[in-house]
Design a protein around this motif. Structure first.
Motif, PDB file in Angstrom:
ATOM      1  N   THR A  58      31.286  22.660  80.684  1.00  0.00           N
ATOM      2  CA  THR A  58      32.408  23.119  81.501  1.00  0.00           C
ATOM      3  C   THR A  58      32.320  22.589  82.924  1.00  0.00           C
ATOM      4  N   ALA A  59      31.169  22.732  83.556  1.00  0.00           N
ATOM      5  CA  ALA A  59      31.032  22.439  84.975  1.00  0.00           C
ATOM      6  C   ALA A  59      30.787  20.963  85.264  1.00  0.00           C
ATOM      7  N   ASN A  81      35.462  20.423  74.397  1.00  0.00           N
ATOM      8  CA  ASN A  81      34.850  19.348  75.168  1.00  0.00           C
ATOM      9  C   ASN A  81      35.735  19.010  76.356  1.00  0.00           C
ATOM     10  N   PRO A  82      35.570  19.734  77.476  1.00  0.00           N
ATOM     11  CA  PRO A  82      36.343  19.407  78.674  1.00  0.00           C
ATOM     12  C   PRO A  82      36.109  17.953  79.063  1.00  0.00           C
ATOM     13  N   ARG A  83      37.075  17.361  79.747  1.00  0.00           N
ATOM     14  CA  ARG A  83      36.943  15.935  80.045  1.00  0.00           C
ATOM     15  C   ARG A  83      35.750  15.676  80.957  1.00  0.00           C
ATOM     16  N   GLU A  84      35.237  14.453  80.852  1.00  0.00           N
ATOM     17  CA  GLU A  84      34.083  14.053  81.633  1.00  0.00           C
ATOM     18  C   GLU A  84      34.422  14.037  83.128  1.00  0.00           C
ATOM     19  N   THR A  85      33.370  14.085  83.947  1.00  0.00           N
ATOM     20  CA  THR A  85      33.561  14.064  85.398  1.00  0.00           C
ATOM     21  C   THR A  85      33.139  12.734  86.015  1.00  0.00           C
ATOM     22  N   THR A 142      34.533  12.776  90.959  1.00  0.00           N
ATOM     23  CA  THR A 142      33.481  13.593  90.342  1.00  0.00           C
ATOM     24  C   THR A 142      33.322  14.926  91.060  1.00  0.00           C
ATOM     25  N   VAL A 143      33.217  14.890  92.382  1.00  0.00           N
ATOM     26  CA  VAL A 143      32.993  16.121  93.147  1.00  0.00           C
ATOM     27  C   VAL A 143      34.228  17.014  93.110  1.00  0.00           C
ATOM     28  N   SER A 144      35.414  16.420  93.188  1.00  0.00           N
ATOM     29  CA  SER A 144      36.640  17.221  93.103  1.00  0.00           C
ATOM     30  C   SER A 144      36.707  17.963  91.778  1.00  0.00           C
ATOM     31  N   GLU A 145      36.402  17.260  90.699  1.00  0.00           N
ATOM     32  CA  GLU A 145      36.407  17.883  89.364  1.00  0.00           C
ATOM     33  C   GLU A 145      35.391  19.010  89.294  1.00  0.00           C
ATOM     34  N   MET A 146      34.177  18.746  89.770  1.00  0.00           N
ATOM     35  CA  MET A 146      33.121  19.751  89.675  1.00  0.00           C
ATOM     36  C   MET A 146      33.444  20.982  90.509  1.00  0.00           C
ATOM     37  N   ARG A 147      33.991  20.775  91.695  1.00  0.00           N
ATOM     38  CA  ARG A 147      34.363  21.916  92.533  1.00  0.00           C
ATOM     39  C   ARG A 147      35.401  22.794  91.832  1.00  0.00           C
TER      40      ARG A 147
END
Length: 383
Positions: free
Chosen positions: A49-50, A178-182, A283-288
């Motif tokens: 997820t994260a 399976n959420p999309r990759e970051t 990557t960081v935007s997605e993770m946040r």
């Protein structure tokens, strides 16, 4: 024995050096990293997820494994294995009780696992696993292993004769979730924290036992604030694909992040995993958005960034909003950011890094980074 060769690398200042890395132990890359965790099923859900990891393989009761469950996640070239025991008196359970969730195995992909074992043990490594062949209908894997700092182990994995999803004992893990990759691509480096006086010992281990070379050394003048300090030696293998910074605490007015780690992990261990991306802003935007917590960077850090690093392609305002730091060496620049610990103990965390030519490790960001970590320590009451 293979011919000994030297490889060319660069130190932090960009000066060319011909290091002493000897290629008697050719390593193709990181094969996988295995964490012992309290609840692998829930941990797998978190990393999917994260962080955007994808389901790959599974081992457990359904595959005939009666003592543990393991989930294998993948993204780019990264394979993350999460393992939980069934027996409360097992070695794995003891490891989790002692250390909390943490890295147990750093597995290295080699062409000849038996030879890797022979070469390292003959040079003084403590054996963990003598070479063993494991097979199923998809072929065979050869694996062996040696002890390193704390309870961390290096496994040597030879898989040239295997065509299965991961390795024997695992089956494909087919999941509808399976959420999309970051955008994570590969492991850039992995950092080990060791006790005071242990840095030179383990740097010597990597040099003499594994043929690594010292790429760069940082002392307490490089990595310090008003209150805390540490020292670090970055060790690299012959082809530069494996880099292991080794940190130890240095004397300071207050307890350093390394001492805090050693206190809560109850010994030496892997402090953080640096994972590379080609687009750190995405990557960081997605993770946040998915709930990953990052260290706060003081706002005044960005007041002098442009003077220090010069022109960059990214919009500095956007980097500031995301908390991404920038540093430059003579080969280019890098962008990096650090998560908060990914568990309740202040131990393991992740670094997200994008290299735009730079071969260094963000020396110019050390002060801001460590002040951010000290603020976290203050909040925890451990500074």
């Amino acid at each position: 024995m293979k011919d000994l060769t030297t490889v060319q690398n660069y130190n932090y200042s960009g000066e060319k050096i011909f290091d002493k890395a000897q290629d008697f132990l050719p390593i193709n890359g990181t094969d996988f990293v295995e964490l012992y965790v309290g609840n692998a099923k829930q941990a797998a859900h978190y990393y999917k997820t994260a962080f955007g990891f994808q389901s790959l393989a599974y081992s457990g009761l359904e595959t005939g494994n009666k003592d543990r469950t393991s989930y294998v996640l993948t993204q780019g070239k990264i394979k993350l294995v999460l393992t939980t025991p069934f027996d409360p008196d097992s070695e794995i359970s003891h490891h989790i009780r002692m250390h909390g969730d943490g890295v147990k195995y750093i597995a290295l992909w080699v062409e000849d696992a038996a030879k890797a074992f022979e070469e390292t043990v003959s040079r003084g490594a403590k054996p963990f696993l003598e070479p063993v062949r494991v097979s199923d209908e998809y072929g065979e894997i050869v694996k062996s292993g040696i002890h390193t700092y704390g309870e961390t182990v290096h496994l040597f994995i030879e898989r040239k004769n295997y065509r299965g999803v991961f390795m024997p004992g695992y089956k494909p893990w087919n999941s509808e979730y399976n959420p999309r990759e970051t955008g994570l691509k590969y492991i850039d480096h992995m950092v080990g924290n060791v006790e005071l006086g242990g840095m030179n010992k383990w740097a010597k281990f990597y040099e003499e036992v594994m043929g690594f070379a010292n790429l760069v050394t940082f002392d307490d003048k490089d990595i310090s604030t008003q209150y805390t300090a540490l020292m670090s030696k970055v060790m690299t293998n012959g082809n530069g694909r494996i880099k292991f910074p080794i940190n130890e605490p240095a004397k300071g007015l207050k307890k350093s992040q390394i001492e805090e780690y050693l206190d809560f992990y109850k010994g030496a261990g892997c402090q953080h995993i640096a994972v590379a991306t080609d687009d750190i802003r995405f990557t960081v935007s997605e993770m946040r958005e998915r709930g990953v917590e990052f260290l706060y960077v003081p706002g005044n850090y960005y007041d002098t960034v442009q003077d220090r690093v010069g022109r960059i392609e990214e919009d500095l305002q956007e980097l500031q909003e995301l908390g991404i730091m920038v540093d430059r060496d003579e080969d280019g620049y890098l962008l990096q950011i650090f998560t908060r610990p990914v568990e309740d103990r202040p131990t393991l965390f992740f670094e997200i890094i994008q290299r735009k030519g730079a071969k260094s490790f963000g020396k110019g960001n050390f002060k801001a980074l460590f002040e951010s970590i000290e603020e976290e320590q203050r909040r925890r009451g451990t500074l």
